[in-house]
Design an enzyme around this catalytic site. Sequence first.
Site, PDB file in Angstrom:
ATOM      1  N   GLU A  41     -35.341  15.770  23.427  1.00 56.51           N
ATOM      2  CA  GLU A  41     -33.896  15.700  23.840  1.00 56.51           C
ATOM      3  C   GLU A  41     -33.389  16.760  24.018  1.00 56.51           C
ATOM      4  OE1 GLU A  41     -28.939  14.503  22.232  1.00 56.51           O
ATOM      5  OE2 GLU A  41     -30.291  16.232  21.242  1.00 56.51           O
ATOM      6  N   TRP A  63     -29.547   8.124  21.957  1.00 56.24           N
ATOM      7  CA  TRP A  63     -28.306   8.013  22.953  1.00 56.24           C
ATOM      8  C   TRP A  63     -28.181   6.458  23.189  1.00 56.24           C
ATOM      9  CZ3 TRP A  63     -24.441  11.589  24.788  1.00 56.24           C
ATOM     10  CH2 TRP A  63     -24.700  12.507  24.091  1.00 56.24           C
ATOM     11  N   TYR A  88     -24.252  16.988  28.842  1.00 57.20           N
ATOM     12  CA  TYR A  88     -25.012  18.009  28.645  1.00 57.20           C
ATOM     13  C   TYR A  88     -25.495  18.621  29.896  1.00 57.20           C
ATOM     14  CZ  TYR A  88     -23.324  17.532  24.048  1.00 57.20           C
ATOM     15  OH  TYR A  88     -22.598  17.334  23.303  1.00 57.20           O
ATOM     16  N   CYS A 150     -20.017  17.482  22.604  1.00 54.83           N
ATOM     17  CA  CYS A 150     -20.328  18.193  20.472  1.00 54.83           C
ATOM     18  C   CYS A 150     -20.194  19.451  20.720  1.00 54.83           C
ATOM     19  CB  CYS A 150     -20.403  17.374  19.053  1.00 54.83           C
ATOM     20  SG  CYS A 150     -19.960  15.355  19.639  1.00 54.83           S
ATOM     21  N   HIS A 151     -21.422  20.154  20.989  1.00 55.99           N
ATOM     22  CA  HIS A 151     -21.474  20.913  21.029  1.00 55.99           C
ATOM     23  C   HIS A 151     -21.062  21.897  22.235  1.00 55.99           C
ATOM     24  CE1 HIS A 151     -25.971  19.828  22.054  1.00 55.99           C
ATOM     25  NE2 HIS A 151     -24.857  18.738  21.907  1.00 55.99           N
ATOM     26  N   GLN A 170     -19.404  24.644  18.410  1.00 56.25           N
ATOM     27  CA  GLN A 170     -19.196  22.909  18.318  1.00 56.25           C
ATOM     28  C   GLN A 170     -18.276  23.033  17.894  1.00 56.25           C
ATOM     29  OE1 GLN A 170     -22.771  20.924  17.220  1.00 56.25           O
ATOM     30  NE2 GLN A 170     -21.765  19.833  16.355  1.00 56.25           N
ATOM     31  N   ARG A 171     -17.384  21.814  18.602  1.00 57.73           N
ATOM     32  CA  ARG A 171     -16.120  20.913  18.634  1.00 57.73           C
ATOM     33  C   ARG A 171     -16.440  20.025  17.118  1.00 57.73           C
ATOM     34  NH1 ARG A 171     -14.868  16.002  19.419  1.00 57.73           N
ATOM     35  NH2 ARG A 171     -17.236  15.044  21.087  1.00 57.73           N
ATOM     36  N   SER A 172     -17.287  19.301  17.035  1.00 61.20           N
ATOM     37  CA  SER A 172     -16.571  18.405  15.944  1.00 61.20           C
ATOM     38  C   SER A 172     -18.525  18.415  15.723  1.00 61.20           C
ATOM     39  CB  SER A 172     -17.141  16.765  16.738  1.00 61.20           C
ATOM     40  OG  SER A 172     -17.462  15.760  15.404  1.00 61.20           O
ATOM     41  N   ASP A 174     -21.347  16.892  12.244  1.00 62.60           N
ATOM     42  CA  ASP A 174     -21.698  15.156  11.359  1.00 62.60           C
ATOM     43  C   ASP A 174     -22.496  16.580  10.691  1.00 62.60           C
ATOM     44  OD1 ASP A 174     -22.787  13.462  10.348  1.00 62.60           O
ATOM     45  OD2 ASP A 174     -23.022  12.028  11.904  1.00 62.60           O
ATOM     46  N   ASN A 182     -28.674  19.787  15.081  1.00 61.60           N
ATOM     47  CA  ASN A 182     -27.700  20.581  16.213  1.00 61.60           C
ATOM     48  C   ASN A 182     -28.562  22.058  16.164  1.00 61.60           C
ATOM     49  OD1 ASN A 182     -25.372  18.890  15.653  1.00 61.60           O
ATOM     50  ND2 ASN A 182     -26.442  19.387  17.640  1.00 61.60           N
ATOM     51  N   HIS A 212     -17.723  17.320   9.287  1.00 63.94           N
ATOM     52  CA  HIS A 212     -17.273  16.393   8.534  1.00 63.94           C
ATOM     53  C   HIS A 212     -18.330  15.835   8.383  1.00 63.94           C
ATOM     54  CE1 HIS A 212     -17.775  15.588  12.016  1.00 63.94           C
ATOM     55  NE2 HIS A 212     -17.792  14.208  12.108  1.00 63.94           N
ATOM     56  N   TYR A 214     -19.307  11.627   6.707  1.00 65.72           N
ATOM     57  CA  TYR A 214     -18.820  11.072   6.405  1.00 65.72           C
ATOM     58  C   TYR A 214     -18.941   9.806   5.414  1.00 65.72           C
ATOM     59  CZ  TYR A 214     -18.467   9.923  11.522  1.00 65.72           C
ATOM     60  OH  TYR A 214     -18.443  10.956  12.690  1.00 65.72           O
TER      61      TYR A 214
END
Length: 255
Positions: A41, A63, A88, A150-151, A170-172, A174, A182, A212, A214
């Site tokens: 990736e 993806w 990206y 996200c990043h 990175q805004r978000s 998992d 990441n 976060h 899950y």
Amino acid sequence: EEGRNGYTKFIFGAAMSFSLENNCIPLLTTKKVAWKTCLKELLWFIHGDTNNELLNKQNVNIWNGNASQEYLETRNLNYKPGDLGPIYGHQWRHFNAEYKDCDTNYEGKGVDQLANIISILKNPSTRNSRRIIMTAWNPQQLDEMALPPCHVLCQFNVTNNDTLSCSLYQRSGDVGLGVPFNIASYSFLTHLIAKHCNLKPGQFIYFLGNAHIYDDHISSLESQILRIPYKFPTLDIINIKKDINDYTVDDFKIN
């Protein structure tokens, strides 16, 4: 809280740092990290690609959920299935170039942020800059992307004129699935750019906005944190290529 994909436990504002010295590569050892998938990736990003079919041909399917016709329609996008829009890779290599589709040749269009970074880092007189930044967050094209990044931003820094470090915002994140990926991806990127620019790898510093978990990952993570980590592996990049686009998975060896 209830979010886009379900219920999460989260904190806002978190940070980690990892040493990359002595060729260390921080692949988590308390769970399996699909590092070859991660690397494929990353190289896809580096090439500026946005076509998911190119990943599928390499048996990379991460993806797929964002590349289906049904999903693209939820984003009001009229791309063919597999076209992810100006995500990206497009922003790294052709920032803000008008996006038509994943098959268009964007050579010479937009801002090639990655090429600019490499040029700065290869020059001893400029590599101490505090402006060595690459961003994927482009407000003008967010609505054209299958998934907003996200990043979102990374910055490179050179110390002693020979050691390269990278920080990522990175805004978000998992924590259960995405974050280990990441960590690996940007550590690979830092090692690669260091090698390509004749520098030594230093640190990867990782800042998270919304970090976060899950609710359906909690039990697995409760088991994972009881495991004793192994020492991180090391990475050898076997060949130095003239062009950053020419590296392949076979140039990377995990020890």
